[in-house]
Write an enzyme that holds these catalytic residues in place. Structure first.
Site, PDB file in Angstrom:
ATOM      1  N   GLU A   1     -32.465  34.605 -48.793  1.00  0.00           N
ATOM      2  CA  GLU A   1     -31.889  34.347 -47.475  1.00  0.00           C
ATOM      3  C   GLU A   1     -32.963  34.777 -46.501  1.00  0.00           C
ATOM      4  OE1 GLU A   1     -31.206  35.107 -44.263  1.00  0.00           O
ATOM      5  OE2 GLU A   1     -29.673  36.609 -44.686  1.00  0.00           O
TER       6      GLU A   1
ATOM      7  N   CYS B   1     -30.224  38.573 -39.252  1.00  0.00           N
ATOM      8  CA  CYS B   1     -30.533  37.212 -39.715  1.00  0.00           C
ATOM      9  C   CYS B   1     -29.977  36.156 -38.771  1.00  0.00           C
ATOM     10  CB  CYS B   1     -29.902  36.930 -41.075  1.00  0.00           C
ATOM     11  SG  CYS B   1     -29.954  38.292 -42.215  1.00  0.00           S
TER      12      CYS B   1
END
Lengths: 501, 501
Positions: free
Chosen positions: B263, B300
């Protein structure tokens, strides 16, 4: 009806003067000429696929299902022309062609009926809780979305069920992904006929130009260029380890890596227990001979290794296996290249001084072959990893183990497999627990008391397995779940109903 | 309690004389020394993981759930020592440390409770039909099986929730996979404390030695060697595109390629419509300033791009965004390397002559930073793909479009994203249908009228998205479905109950 051209979306196209022809493997006569797709045709096909993606993926599931059903109907309409063309290009018997046509249509209809009920999207709603402490909880709607245009490679060994309108194409179209097929050069005419059926069905059911294209090629360049195209978002392939791995490597090196579902076959080990051999050795030998010779051994699940434990009946079993094999007629292989590769690999095996040849008369005239059986003991098997490589054709190897402990060691030494079979008796179950525990980590399908050939099209089927059986063991290429390869999850947070796509 | 050693299974090990230390980013003081793992320690950890795999994967789901719950309990027992260590290594505030500890324990308990009900195996039985014509139908039992030992990389920005006992570890252990963690060098002491809790829990609950190992390193060699190890079968990672892609490439080049779930973050575009800006521009500006500054922009899902359409209120909105940003206190970044990278990338942006700087005073003393806001028009944005790269830190870029058509073009030009947000009013819905249709193919989570930061741990969450947001958009790294990354399907054909593992 055959044109030798490519379908770039709805358009028949033949920019290239370079052509190739397939060869009838049974007669060695040349078939029709086909135009190799140019880079421009590949680009144009992918561009059309990309443009059609928004419209096609937004079609209702009923509309997409109607398209899939229409494809099946159009294939059925091709009738004898398709069957004759198939046989002329593959050397396979008519019954096989008809069976495979039925299976192909059956798969299309199965996906059509599956997507009509939207359960396949695995949608799940997690409701909002505005009063939650310390933070309000948002509403989340999880659902599935197609990933984009897919490249599908036709398989040599399934000119219908794993090619132009085969399982990869059917599952991708069902998911909402446009498809660009790179046809297999051994059966381009079969490919063109099926492509014409898909195009016909697309037009009839109002699908956008670009939802399907079909490109011809007898070299690796067209496929390579296709897989590297930035607008292609996934790849489906059935074939050899070498070719499948090459596609995987190309896709992994892209600026945007994409998933490759390559089903690359395996040796599908069959364990025959001592008690089973004693009780029904002859029957098992006959089943095995039938299974490894089926379709000239050109099935992904052909049993290439038979593990046995030394016992009193082993010599009899070997004789029965050889005898059953000798009663099977010689068969035609799919093409000259496959026949030559088979003879070469077979000769490599036979030249290994640790191997005993039990049945050798495999190399027949033209593209004909007969079954070959060899034997080795487990200790020598352990020494050479290359003995685990698939021999594509009617070939099997008996591996004899001294005892169950050595058998378990052999199982642990195995690479990934599509299938593994255990032929055993109930009184052995407690001894075999460990073997089952070990072998489950080696294969996608574990079979009790039957042969690996014959892949049931079932929602409970796994056709795939740890590498090198396939490049992604988390998905199956046969059965309804194959659609999951072309979908990804998406969550809509706090989204008003009116704005949901 | 801290030893500076590696956990090779149950054993504390420090073969290497090479050590490294983390630095307190707030005070720039050095913390404790940690021994870098040797190749032998990596090999030994993976060997133990491989040996423990058979035993661990055969534990009942209740036993595995008990192990996960015990880990949570042991982490809770670490209490203040863990919180103080966390803050000392990250410069993050105590409240964040406590919140993340709660989330980490919550995740462990969520996986524990999820696996107790065996529905997660997605088992499905297709019954035999021995009378079927022309072939009897076999019985098939489809279920799920863990893929083997997993390598997990600790993340810099979530020292607890995405590190040693974070979501990757919890989901892999829940699936039945042993885990080898390569700890993040910025918070090795936090890592060791959590590792000790896992080891303690494993011993208490009778788990095999090797079910968990924890290796220290401040270079890329240990991680590289770990990912290349043939017995490692999958990788979990949260971090930068550069590092995630490097791991993906290593894994793809192995003789047996393995899945990598990296990720890698994204710019998380937020579209602010004209009507929304008119009606509640100030409120949106405040929310955006809070979101892109949250955790010093080190999430993120930090919004790095704000798309707007030219309108009368745009100038006011800019002023309000700048004003809201100026009211946020400067914050400490996670480490010196991250601060330096932030300043470098920020300076690259600012030196672009097409960019207007709205708030620039970002570079503060030591590792402190303040939010930076820049502006560009869509035409110039289209010209330079590098403007889509994530700036890890409190940075956002306003992209102004002339009209909705240009906005849609901007959406189409986007790379893959974790999230995309739409801030709009009901009267615009019909005009925005096309925008939503386009943007759904760009992100894993599409948000209406709220900010992207704050990832709900929900079974309906998708945390992942098309590349480069993650390496495999078909899986989520947050929420219960994260367990599917470590499972593969397996079919048992005609298997007697007594012989099933």
């Amino acid at each position: 009806m055959l044109t030798g051209k490519n379908y770039v979306g709805y358009e028949l196209s033949a920019e290239n003067t370079s052509v190739f022809e397939s060869i009838n493997p049974a007669t060695e006569e040349k078939n029709e000429k086909f135009h190799i797709a140019t880079h421009q045709e590949v680009n144009q096909a992918v561009k059309k696929a990309q443009i059609s993606f928004l419209e096609y993926s937004a079609k209702t599931v009923e509309e997409r299902a109607g398209f899939l059903e229409a494809i099946g109907h159009e294939i059925l309409e091709l009738g004898d022309e398709l069957i004759i063309t198939y046989c002329r290009e593959t050397g396979l018997p008519e019954a096989r062609a008809k069976g495979e046509m039925g299976r192909t249509i059956g798969q299309l209809n199965a996906f059509a009926s599956y997507i009509k009920n939207e359960n396949w999207k695995n949608s799940f709603e997690d409701k909002a809780d505005p009063k939650r402490i310390p933070m309000p909880k948002p509403a989340l709607l999880l659902t599935s979305i197609p990933i984009g245009p897919i490249a599908v490679f036709g398989a040599s060994n399934f000119p219908l069920a794993f090619s132009t309108a085969g399982g990869d194409t059917a599952s991708a179209l069902a998911a909402g992904c446009p498809v660009v097929v790179k046809g297999h050069p051994s059966h381009p005419a079969t490919g063109e006929l099926v492509a014409s059926a898909i195009i016909q069905a697309a037009k009839q059911t109002g699908m956008p130009d670009g939802v399907f294209s079909h490109l011809n090629s007898n070299n690796i360049e067209v496929g390579t260029f296709l897989v590297k195209h930035p607008k292609i978002k996934g790849v489906g392939f059935t074939g050899s380890l070498k070719a499948g791995r090459a596609l995987y490597d190309l896709a992994a090196k892209r600026e945007e890596p994409i998933p490759v579902f390559a089903e690359m076959g395996s040796v599908n080990p069959v364990i025959v227990s001592a008690a089973a051999m004693e009780k029904r050795g002859k029957e098992i030998a006959q089943q095995l001979a039938g299974s490894f010779n089926l379709g000239a051994g050109q099935f992904c699940t052909s049993p290439g290794i038979i593990f046995t434990v030394e016992n009193d009946k082993l010599a009899d079993f070997e004789k029965e296996l050889v005898s059953a094999n000798s009663q099977i007629d010689e068969q035609c292989m799919l093409n000259q290249g496959i026949k030559q590769a088979f003879i070469k690999v077979k000769n490599d095996f036979i030249s290994n001084s640790n191997i005993t040849v039990l049945s050798e008369a495999g190399d027949k005239d033209g593209n004909m072959v007969a079954g070959i059986i060899v034997k080795i003991n487990a200790k020598n098997f352990f020494e050479n990893n290359r003995l685990q490589e698939e021999v594509f054709g009617p070939f099997t190897m008996l591996v004899t183990c001294d005892n169950l402990e050595e058998l378990n060691k052999a199982v642990e030494s195995l690479q990934g497999q599509l299938t593994a079979s255990l032929i055993a008796e109930e009184e052995e179950f407690s001894d075999l627990k460990k073997t089952v525990q070990l072998i489950q980590h080696k294969a996608g399908r574990i079979i009790f008391n039957s042969m690996p050939t014959g892949v049931e099209v079932s929602p409970a089927m796994t056709h795939g397995g740890p590498y090198p059986a396939s490049t992604d063991s988390r998905f199956t290429s046969v059965g309804i779940s194959a659609i999951n390869r072309w979908l990804r999850p998406i969550s809509f947070q706090d989204f008003p109903e009116a704005l949901l796509p």
